[in-house]
Design an enzyme around this catalytic site. Structure first.
Site, PDB file in Angstrom:
ATOM      1  N   ASP A   1       0.869  -0.989   0.241  1.00  9.70           N
ATOM      2  CA  ASP A   1       0.091  -0.190   0.335  1.00  9.70           C
ATOM      3  C   ASP A   1       0.930   1.021  -0.218  1.00  9.70           C
ATOM      4  OD1 ASP A   1      -2.478   1.626   0.824  1.00  9.70           O
ATOM      5  OD2 ASP A   1      -1.296   2.433   2.242  1.00  9.70           O
ATOM      6  N   SER A   2       0.503   2.130  -0.245  1.00 11.28           N
ATOM      7  CA  SER A   2       1.397   3.842   0.007  1.00 11.28           C
ATOM      8  C   SER A   2       1.670   3.788   1.461  1.00 11.28           C
ATOM      9  CB  SER A   2       0.168   5.160  -0.592  1.00 11.28           C
ATOM     10  OG  SER A   2      -0.837   4.659   0.165  1.00 11.28           O
TER      11      SER A   2
ATOM     12  N   CYS B   1      -3.978  -1.034  -2.067  1.00 11.13           N
ATOM     13  CA  CYS B   1      -4.135   0.435  -2.168  1.00 11.13           C
ATOM     14  C   CYS B   1      -5.251   0.327  -3.574  1.00 11.13           C
ATOM     15  CB  CYS B   1      -2.834   1.595  -2.265  1.00 11.13           C
ATOM     16  SG  CYS B   1      -2.909   2.669  -2.739  1.00 11.13           S
TER      17      CYS B   1
ATOM     18  N   GLU C   1      -6.396   8.939   9.195  1.00 11.05           N
ATOM     19  CA  GLU C   1      -4.939   8.851   9.835  1.00 11.05           C
ATOM     20  C   GLU C   1      -4.980  10.144  11.571  1.00 11.05           C
ATOM     21  OE1 GLU C   1      -1.817   9.691   7.284  1.00 11.05           O
ATOM     22  OE2 GLU C   1      -2.243   7.768   6.157  1.00 11.05           O
TER      23      GLU C   1
ATOM     24  N   CYS D   1     -11.375   3.480  -1.347  1.00 13.30           N
ATOM     25  CA  CYS D   1     -10.632   3.222  -0.820  1.00 13.30           C
ATOM     26  C   CYS D   1      -9.756   2.936   0.355  1.00 13.30           C
ATOM     27  CB  CYS D   1     -10.389   5.530   0.011  1.00 13.30           C
ATOM     28  SG  CYS D   1      -8.455   6.204   0.650  1.00 13.30           S
TER      29      CYS D   1
ATOM     30  N   HIS E   1      -8.490   3.830   3.254  1.00 15.19           N
ATOM     31  CA  HIS E   1      -8.884   4.648   5.006  1.00 15.19           C
ATOM     32  C   HIS E   1     -10.444   4.905   5.193  1.00 15.19           C
ATOM     33  CE1 HIS E   1      -5.211   5.289   3.735  1.00 15.19           C
ATOM     34  NE2 HIS E   1      -4.825   6.649   5.411  1.00 15.19           N
TER      35      HIS E   1
HETATM   36  N1  DGL Z   1      -4.154   3.397  -0.430  1.00 16.96           N
HETATM   37  C1  DGL Z   1      -4.840   4.567  -0.883  1.00 16.96           C
HETATM   38  C2  DGL Z   1      -6.172   4.522  -1.645  1.00 16.96           C
HETATM   39  O1  DGL Z   1      -6.851   3.138  -1.311  1.00 16.96           O
HETATM   40  C3  DGL Z   1      -5.246   6.482   0.213  1.00 16.96           C
HETATM   41  C4  DGL Z   1      -4.198   6.497   0.120  1.00 16.96           C
HETATM   42  C5  DGL Z   1      -3.268   7.503  -0.941  1.00 16.96           C
HETATM   43  O2  DGL Z   1      -3.586   8.408  -1.243  1.00 16.96           O
HETATM   44  O3  DGL Z   1      -1.671   6.936  -0.660  1.00 16.96           O
HETATM   45  O4  DGL Z   1      -6.555   4.758  -2.611  1.00 16.96           O
END
Ligand code: DGL
Length: 278
Positions: free
Chosen positions: A16-17, A79, A159, A193, A195
């Site tokens: 993931d990012s 992600c 977050e 997403c 989050h």
């Molecule tokens: N993990 C990213 C997503 O699911 C969200 C956070 C980011 O923008 O990196 O798209």
């Protein structure tokens, strides 16, 4: 007869990012408690949601190459933004199964709608890619309408742990009202997403109020865990010798990881290692 494949003991790689992908790891550990997981959070380069397709593909290839050095049997792109932009590039580069979160989320959404109107929320990158809508239209032969809305402020709110109360309520109200104007008949909403599952309650409340009906929320992470299970089963790659899979976590930057990570993962996080893959 032992149907275990010799690769079945190998870990699943997940990237993931940043820490958001822990919501997908949580779903994987719930559905597949015996699987070992190696996770890479590219926390030095988060967010991906605001970056160009080319940049996200470049980062995704680097992340995948690090995880492949850990001898993984399958790659899961946790992600949504990376799944939207780089699934094809990763599939053509790697010789192990690669699963993104978009198609599984689209399948669950398609199965859940009775009004044939599905909304999608995600980062700017995921929404502008149009990938959720594309799959939903394919799966329904064009009979389902979709509309999407980027909700970038949900990421910092999750977050910061601001998931209840006035501020996230106002933000959710603003975004979901825009969606209501685009798709008033919506009955299913994809949380596109990593989050957004943390804001599930507030999104549910605002949706039900704005649309004046119960809106079914789809958590792509949960749908993905089910698809991973099916894929492992069909390829005889399920780890049947293990009851408690290990979770090994690598990040490209350690700041705030342990505090935020626990919340996203839903279990204590230990032994996080920093790696330099930049
Ligand atoms: N993990 C990213 C997503 O699911 C969200 C956070 C980011 O923008 O990196 O798209």
């Amino acid at each position: 007869m032992d149907t275990n494949n010799s690769s079945s003991n190998l870990p699943i790689g997940v990237f993931d990012s940043g820490v958001g992908g822990f919501t997908v790891v949580k779903a994987l550990r719930h559905t597949l408690p015996g699987e070992n997981i190696v996770y890479l959070g590219d926390s030095a380069r988060v967010p991906y949601g605001t970056k160009s397709r080319e940049t996200v593909i470049k980062y995704s290839l680097k992340n995948a190459s690090f995880l492949c050095s850990k001898n993984i049997k399958m790659l899961v792109i946790a992600c949504n933004t990376a799944s939207a932009h780089s699934l094809e590039a990763l599939r053509s580069e790697l010789d192990i199964p690669v699963i993104g979160v978009i198609y599984p989320g689209a399948v669950s959404a398609r199965q859940s709608t009775s009004r044939n109107n599905i909304g999608i929320i995600g980062t700017e990158g995921t929404v502008s890619s149009g990938e959720y809508g594309k799959y939903i239209r394919e799966l329904s032969n064009g009979t389902v309408n979709t509309a999407s809305e980027p909700c970038p402020l949900f990421v910092p709110l999750a977050e910061e742990g601001w998931v209840f109360g006035e501020v996230p309520g106002l933000v959710a109200h603003k975004y979901l009202s825009r969606l209501q104007r685009k798709l008033p008949e919506m009955d299913v909403l994809v949380l596109g997403c990593t989050h957004y599952p943390l804001l599930r309650d507030i999104i549910q409340n605002e949706c039900d109020r704005i649309f004046s009906r119960r809106i079914k929320l789809i958590d792509s992470g949960i749908s993905t865990a089910q698809v991973v299970q099916q894929k492992l089963e069909s390829q005889t790659l399920l780890n049947k010798n293990n009851l408690h899979g290990e979770l090994q976590v690598f990040v490209t930057d350690t700041s705030k990881i342990s505090t935020i990570g626990n919340r996203f993962l839903g279990e204590p996080l230990s032994g996080v290692e920093r790696v330099d893959i930049l």
